[in-house]
Design a protein around this motif. Structure first.
Motif, PDB file in Angstrom:
ATOM      1  N   ALA A 141       0.840  -1.197   0.000  1.00  4.98           N
ATOM      2  CA  ALA A 141       0.000   0.000   0.000  1.00  4.98           C
ATOM      3  C   ALA A 141       0.881   1.254   0.000  1.00  4.98           C
ATOM      4  N   GLY A 176      -0.672   5.595 -15.139  1.00  7.45           N
ATOM      5  CA  GLY A 176      -1.705   4.594 -15.422  1.00  7.45           C
ATOM      6  C   GLY A 176      -1.579   3.415 -14.471  1.00  7.45           C
ATOM      7  N   PHE A 177      -0.355   2.977 -14.263  1.00  6.93           N
ATOM      8  CA  PHE A 177      -0.109   1.825 -13.394  1.00  6.93           C
ATOM      9  C   PHE A 177      -0.492   2.139 -11.944  1.00  6.93           C
ATOM     10  N   THR A 215      -4.356   2.889 -11.377  1.00 11.02           N
ATOM     11  CA  THR A 215      -5.267   1.731 -11.388  1.00 11.02           C
ATOM     12  C   THR A 215      -5.056   0.877 -10.135  1.00 11.02           C
ATOM     13  N   TRP A 216      -3.819   0.758  -9.702  1.00 14.20           N
ATOM     14  CA  TRP A 216      -3.602   0.012  -8.458  1.00 14.20           C
ATOM     15  C   TRP A 216      -4.203   0.737  -7.253  1.00 14.20           C
ATOM     16  N   LYS A 240      -6.920   2.438  -7.297  1.00 12.95           N
ATOM     17  CA  LYS A 240      -8.350   2.092  -7.330  1.00 12.95           C
ATOM     18  C   LYS A 240      -8.584   0.665  -6.871  1.00 12.95           C
ATOM     19  N   ARG A 241      -7.797  -0.251  -7.434  1.00 12.70           N
ATOM     20  CA  ARG A 241      -7.976  -1.667  -7.095  1.00 12.70           C
ATOM     21  C   ARG A 241      -7.896  -1.904  -5.602  1.00 12.70           C
ATOM     22  N   LEU A 242      -6.889  -1.301  -4.996  1.00 10.34           N
ATOM     23  CA  LEU A 242      -6.672  -1.590  -3.576  1.00 10.34           C
ATOM     24  C   LEU A 242      -7.555  -0.713  -2.696  1.00 10.34           C
ATOM     25  N   ASP A 249     -10.560   0.352  -3.483  1.00 11.27           N
ATOM     26  CA  ASP A 249     -11.926  -0.131  -3.647  1.00 11.27           C
ATOM     27  C   ASP A 249     -11.960  -1.657  -3.757  1.00 11.27           C
ATOM     28  N   GLY A 250     -10.992  -2.345  -3.177  1.00 12.34           N
ATOM     29  CA  GLY A 250     -10.916  -3.811  -3.267  1.00 12.34           C
ATOM     30  C   GLY A 250     -11.663  -4.468  -2.131  1.00 12.34           C
ATOM     31  N   THR A 251     -10.939  -4.832  -1.097  1.00 17.23           N
ATOM     32  CA  THR A 251     -11.566  -5.423   0.092  1.00 17.23           C
ATOM     33  C   THR A 251     -11.494  -4.425   1.244  1.00 17.23           C
ATOM     34  N   SER A 256      -7.877  -4.152   2.277  1.00 16.42           N
ATOM     35  CA  SER A 256      -7.009  -3.365   1.394  1.00 16.42           C
ATOM     36  C   SER A 256      -7.353  -1.882   1.500  1.00 16.42           C
ATOM     37  N   LYS A 308      -5.688  -0.526   4.615  1.00 18.78           N
ATOM     38  CA  LYS A 308      -4.232  -0.400   4.459  1.00 18.78           C
ATOM     39  C   LYS A 308      -3.884   0.800   3.579  1.00 18.78           C
ATOM     40  N   MET A 309      -4.678   0.984   2.528  1.00 21.77           N
ATOM     41  CA  MET A 309      -4.422   2.105   1.625  1.00 21.77           C
ATOM     42  C   MET A 309      -4.686   3.440   2.324  1.00 21.77           C
TER      43      MET A 309
END
Lengths: 251, 94, 317
Positions: free
Chosen positions: A94, A138-139, A142-143, A145-147, A149-151, A154, A157-158
């Motif tokens: 994170a 971009g990389f 997107t990560w 967002k993924r982390l 809005d993941g669990t 995550s 932690k973010m």
């Protein structure tokens, strides 16, 4: 005088990429998946490529036998001009992503300006590097967002990483004397102008990632003029080890 | 129970004018990540100008135990090949 | 007609004998599948563990040029691990299972990576000797019978070609440098020489799998043949560096047309294989940490992807 300013500005540009590249290099082999190891190493390699361009130009200005390596590795700690943000450790993935994201968005805005720098070398490096950094944004976004809005895990932690790292972000936009000179002379970017765009972009990405910026942040400054965090000594202990232990040798 | 990221097949066009070719596979959580991973894993040495990814489970493959009925019937259809036709020697190219 | 009287196993062997490649969905004897899963995954594990001893020096590389080369090399190793795992996955084992086998210590990987990298010269010696030994094996494997494995090897060999040169160039710089640098290079050669020639595995008479592997064209040369090839090609390279190989029995044998060399300490070899090397524990600990600490990341990425699919479906509905 002018030459000294330009030299100093090149160090400003190179040091951020170099220390962040070094941090990413520490991760190689320790990431969450093989694919992410490969991706982060690519970013590190992009950054070191930029550093070499800046420092080769700086070495030419300095003369007197200076090389990209003497500039990279043989300065004292308070002579490095990177920000506090990039020297923050790889606490977890994170922190790695948030640190990267906060830097990438700045880096992209900066390079867009530098593409029209009055200094030809800087303009050329920026024109080459902007493509790399567009990819980095971009990389990391997107990560983010993924982390974010993941669990639930995550997300927490973010958010924790954002809370911890946000305080180092605005140092990127607080100009040193050299950066003021660079903006005024048309060699560098005007950081004051970039800051509101940065804040807007960060906010937009953070919203998408369901993350919030901490309120009432006490921002930290000083590294760009040589006052680093405790991290820096350890980074340099590794980074300079061989050059310091075996002076004046070729590798 | 932890699930793993699905497998994707990667196809790369090495330069315009050529077809995409299968070059390998990788793991990614979604299509966007699969494209990014494919770029980082399979084009580090300028191998490509275009990338396709498709989740492996979406590929339908022929069954190798039926290779006989699938592919052998084409073997004796020699009339599909130009060398089957006899032309006078004077005609050099046709 | 004759084919019908042959068993599936015999038909399979005939295909191999004809030089055909076997592809993932083809029928294959269970033992062929198992042997391949074992060998390909061990090979993949070796690449992934192999990142660690070299990754150890990325932060301390002595120049920017050396740093980017080393980074790119270690990155390639992650790629090679990935290609190999992908090849193993075509045989019906999952990435998670592969990682689990590696992390639990159940699976083997090349013992060479259980030796420590203690000086910068080790980056030279590892590239020159360890990659040099690996390439000999890998070039042979580009012709192996299992298609996905052979294709992974072709890709790997193409990429590996810079690795050994990178290592040799490091050695060359050291040997042309100051006395302390040359001593560093000699010390690295002293430590890496024997483990490197052990990399080809036990002697032929103690390698029970060799016969079956040759029959299935997983291997085309025996361990001892490959080892000899490595010694023959490496001795002149050491001479160019001006370094001496730490083997008093090493000498050219005119009659054989090969170098003779001393007896390998197989006790040490088996000791390290069994987990008693200096770095076995640390290597596995690092891999376990990376995998365990990455679990929440992998889970989150998947959860995010599932959410996106749901959201899309809702929008359409």
């Amino acid at each position: 005088m002018l030459k000294e300013r330009l030299y100093d500005y090149l160090l400003h540009l190179g040091d951020n990429s170099m220390i962040l590249g070094q941090r990413l290099g520490e991760l190689c082999g320790h990431g969450p998946e093989l694919e992410t190891d490969i991706a982060l190493t690519n970013i590190s390699l992009d950054l070191f490529g930029q550093v070499r361009n800046y420092f080769q130009a700086a070495a030419a200005i300095k003369g007197d036998g200076a090389t990209e390596d003497s500039i990279a590795m043989l300065r004292y700690e308070n002579e490095y001009k990177n920000t506090l943000l990039v020297e923050q450790p790889n606490d977890d993935f994170a922190h790695v992503i948030v640190r990267q994201f906060l830097f990438d968005v700045y880096h992209q805005l900066l390079l867009k300006e530098l593409m029209s720098s009055k200094d030809e070398t800087i303009a050329a490096v920026a024109t080459k590097s902007i493509k790399e950094v567009n990819y980095h944004v971009g990389f990391s976004s997107t990560w983010l967002k993924r982390l974010g809005d993941g669990t639930e895990v995550s997300h927490d932690k973010m958010q924790e990483a954002v809370n911890k790292l946000w305080r180092y972000s605005l140092e990127l936009f607080k100009p040193t004397d050299t950066e003021i000179w660079a903006a005024e002379s048309g060699v560098g970017a005007d950081l004051d102008q970039l800051k509101p765009i940065y804040l807007e972009k960060i906010k937009m990405f953070m919203d998408e990632a369901t993350l919030g910026l901490p309120e009432a942040t006490v921002f930290q400054y000083g590294a760009k003029s040589g006052r680093h965090s405790e991290n820096m000594g350890y980074i340099l202990a590794d980074f300079q080890y061989i050059q310091r232990a075996y002076p004046n040798m070729k590798w | 129970m932890n699930k793993e990221w699905p497998i994707w097949e990667v196809f790369i066009r090495s330069k315009n004018g050529l077809e995409h070719r299968h070059c390998g596979s990788l793991h990614a959580a979604d299509a966007e990540m699969a494209i990014q991973n494919a770029r980082d894993v399979y084009t580090r040495r300028q191998e490509g100008v275009s990338v396709w990814v498709v989740e492996s489970k979406n590929i339908t493959a022929s069954n190798p135990t039926k290779n006989g009925e699938m592919f052998e019937p084409a073997a004796d259809k020699v009339y599909r090949h130009p060398t089957f036709y006899v032309l006078p020697d004077e005609i050099k190219h046709m | 007609m004759e084919n019908k009287t042959l068993s599936l196993d015999d038909q399979f062997q005939e295909r191999i004998d004809r030089g055909e490649n076997i592809e993932a969905k083809d029928w294959m004897p269970e033992k062929y599948r198992k042997t391949h899963i074992r060998q390909i995954s061990q090979h993949g594990h070796s690449e992934i563990i192999g990142m660690l001893p070299e990754g150890n020096w990325i932060s301390r590389a002595p120049s920017l040029r050396r740093k980017v080369a080393l980074l790119a090399k270690v990155q390639d190793e992650a790629g090679h691990g990935l290609y190999l795992y992908s090849a193993a996955e075509t045989l019906g084992i999952s990435r998670d299972e592969l990682m689990e086998q590696l992390n639990s210590g159940k699976a083997k990987y090349s013992s060479i990576f259980n030796y420590p990298t203690v000086s910068w010269a080790d980056m030279g010696a590892v590239g020159w000797l360890v990659d040099g030994a690996a390439i000999i094996n890998q070039v042979m494997l580009t012709k192996t019978s299992y298609g996905p494995y052979a294709r992974a090897m072709v890709r790997i060999c193409k990429e590996e070609s810079f690795h050994q040169r990178q290592g040799y160039e490091i050695m060359l710089s050291l040997c042309n440098g100051a006395g302390v640098q040359k001593a560093m290079a000699q010390d690295a050669l002293n430590r890496w020489w024997w483990p490197s020639i052990m990399m080809f595995g036990p002697r032929d008479e103690e390698s029970p799998n060799t016969e079956q592997s040759m029959k299935w064209k997983i291997k085309k040369k025996t361990n001892d043949e490959l080892r000899q090839q490595f010694v023959d090609q490496t001795v002149p390279q050491a001479e160019i560096l001006g370094l001496s190989i730490p083997d008093k029995d090493l000498k050219w044998n005119e009659e054989r047309g090969h170098y003779d060399f001393g007896i390998i300490d197989w006790e040490e070899f088996w000791n390290v294989v069994k987990g008693n090397g200096l770095m076995n524990e640390k290597r596995l600990k690092d891999r376990n940490a990376a995998w365990d600490e990455g679990q929440w990341v992998r889970n989150a990425a998947l959860a995010y992807s599932e959410k996106q699919v749901e959201r899309k479906a809702k929008k359409i509905a």
